[in-house]
Scaffold this active site. Structure first.
Site, PDB file in Angstrom:
ATOM      1  N   HIS A 271       0.831  -1.218   0.000  1.00 29.07           N
ATOM      2  CA  HIS A 271       0.000   0.000   0.000  1.00 29.07           C
ATOM      3  C   HIS A 271       0.860   1.260   0.000  1.00 29.07           C
ATOM      4  O   HIS A 271       0.423   2.307  -0.478  1.00 29.07           O
ATOM      5  CB  HIS A 271      -0.938  -0.003   1.213  1.00 29.07           C
ATOM      6  CG  HIS A 271      -2.095  -0.942   1.065  1.00 29.07           C
ATOM      7  ND1 HIS A 271      -3.271  -0.802   1.770  1.00 29.07           N
ATOM      8  CD2 HIS A 271      -2.267  -2.042   0.294  1.00 29.07           C
ATOM      9  CE1 HIS A 271      -4.112  -1.780   1.440  1.00 29.07           C
ATOM     10  NE2 HIS A 271      -3.519  -2.545   0.550  1.00 29.07           N
TER      11      HIS A 271
ATOM     12  N   ASP B  76       8.016   5.303  -0.068  1.00 28.04           N
ATOM     13  CA  ASP B  76       8.596   6.436   0.658  1.00 28.04           C
ATOM     14  C   ASP B  76       8.029   6.547   2.069  1.00 28.04           C
ATOM     15  O   ASP B  76       8.173   7.602   2.706  1.00 28.04           O
ATOM     16  CB  ASP B  76       8.349   7.741  -0.118  1.00 28.04           C
ATOM     17  CG  ASP B  76       6.865   8.103  -0.175  1.00 28.04           C
ATOM     18  OD1 ASP B  76       6.011   7.246   0.174  1.00 28.04           O
ATOM     19  OD2 ASP B  76       6.552   9.241  -0.562  1.00 28.04           O
TER      20      ASP B  76
ATOM     21  N   THR C  42      -1.325 -15.523   0.521  1.00 26.59           N
ATOM     22  CA  THR C  42      -1.094 -16.772   1.263  1.00 26.59           C
ATOM     23  C   THR C  42      -1.056 -16.467   2.762  1.00 26.59           C
ATOM     24  O   THR C  42      -1.171 -17.350   3.593  1.00 26.59           O
ATOM     25  CB  THR C  42       0.227 -17.445   0.829  1.00 26.59           C
ATOM     26  OG1 THR C  42       0.409 -18.637   1.583  1.00 26.59           O
ATOM     27  CG2 THR C  42       1.442 -16.557   1.070  1.00 26.59           C
TER      28      THR C  42
END
Ligand code: HEM
Ligand SMILES: *[C@@H]1O[C@H](CO)[C@@H](O)[C@H](O)[C@H]1NC(C)=O
Ligand SMILES: *[C@@H]1O[C@H](CO)[C@@H](O)[C@H](O)[C@H]1NC(C)=O
Length: 316
Positions: free
Chosen positions: A63, A71, A191
């Site tokens: 994300h 950053d 997973t």
């Protein structure tokens, strides 16, 4: 000019023209020699108290990199509420992930050689690698040298959705020069961890979508009743804390929990990649490492547009 000099010049120009930042594996070798073990110790620590810490840490890395580059902008907390964390797409990120990164930063800063010398973005990249490795997945050398961003806004968040089809997923990945193989390999991160029923119910009611195995749909309906409760969860696979290729085997059985997971097996442009990873775990691991390195190179900042944040939650 000698051939070796020409090659050097060519690679220098390639870096210059691509605008890419040259990360490398030994960036902190003299700055903070114990960096890798400090981060890994912290990740091991939070994983021993939370079975969701590894999953959340890996998800945060994704994300972060997809929004304004890798950053650590996702870690910034703005008192006004206008930051990436407050965007709806980040509402389901578990606190254990943020805690893991904060613990790793504290461990790094506790070493006098390292205090405030390692970027939060690099700590996040290392922690994501360790989350995978300590869950039984592959390990790799993390490329380092990122600077931390100074901007985080809610509006900048634009992440793939659980309802996305293959074309929608690919359009989001190709913006970052990621291929269908990268999409399938990186989706293998599922997973680990779980999803809120919020991302599943739309597939189940009023009638299960055709991508779902009918028996599995009934199983999911048992876990996610029609009256949505966002606090109820479904585990992505039955080895939820183990990083393995079971996710791909589930896709072959039409047991992908998210629509965006099953789509990878339904669409003929990616089904053969799923088959490959389902039958050959080491092929999955190799591809995952390759794709994580590519993910980690997105939008990397330098001293020109970044800084080494003292507190990962706030700009300096
Ligand atoms: C391909 C597009 C992707 C979509 C549409 C997607 C969507 C989602 C959704 C809806 C959830 C569940 C959120 C919740 O309700 O708790 C989730 C969880 C997760 N995602 Fe993804 N994801 C994608 C790719 C990735 C990638 C590339 C990674 C990392 C490399 C990743 C790592 C994770 C992990 C580890 C979790 C579990 C988090 C936890 O259990 O706390 N995802 N994802
Ligand atoms: C890694 O990058 C840093 C900063 O660009 C540089 O100082 C260092 O020499 C590089 N190390 C290697 C082995 O390329
Ligand atoms: C916090 O948000 C406000 C309003 O959007 C903005 O003006 C300010 O620059 C932000 N602060 C930081 C540190 O990003």
């Amino acid at each position: 000019m000698k051939k070796s000099q020409l090659l050097l010049l060519a690679s220098f120009l390639a870096i210059l023209y691509s605008g890419a930042t040259a990360l490398n594996e030994t960036y902190y070798a003299s700055i903070c020699p114990n960096l890798e073990s400090l981060v890994q110790g912290a990740v091991r620590g939070t994983m021993s108290t939370s079975n969701i810490a590894a999953a959340a840490t890996l998800q945060i890395f994704f994300h972060d990199c997809f929004v304004q580059g890798c950053d650590a902008s996702i870690l910034i907390q703005n008192a006004s509420g206008d930051d990436e964390q407050h965007n709806f797409d980040n509402q389901f990120v578990r606190a254990d992930g943020y805690k893991t990164i904060m613990a790793a930063k504290a461990a790094v800063d506790a070493d006098p050689q390292c205090t405030n010398k390692v970027s939060c973005a690099d700590i996040l990249a290392l922690a994501a690698r360790d989350a995978v490795f300590l869950s039984g997945g592959p390990t790799w050398k993390v490329e380092l040298g990122r600077y931390d961003g100074k901007i985080s806004t809610s509006n900048s968040v634009n992440l793939p959705r659980a309802s996305d089809n293959f074309d929608q997923l690919m359009s989001r990945f190709s913006v970052h020069n990621l291929t269908p193989t990268d999409l399938v390999a990186l989706s293998g991160a599922h997973t680990l961890g779980a999803t809120s029923c919020f991302h599943v119910n739309s597939r189940l009611y009023p009638t299960p979508d055709s991508y779902l195995d009918p028996g599995f749909a009934i199983n999911l309906q048992g876990q996610c009743p029609a009256a949505l409760n966002v606090n109820q969860f479904v585990l992505f696979d039955n080895s939820v804390t183990t990083f393995d290729n079971n996710y791909f085997k589930m896709l072959q059985q039409k047991k992908g929990v998210l629509f965006s997971d099953e789509v990878l097996y339904v669409d003929t442009r990616s089904s053969s990649i799923v088959d490959k990873f389902a039958t050959d775990q080491s092929a999955f691991f190799t591809a995952f490492v390759d794709s994580m390195l590519k993910l980690g190179r997105i939008g990397v900042k330098t001293a020109v547009d970044g800084e080494i944040r003292k507190d990962c939650r706030f700009t300096n």
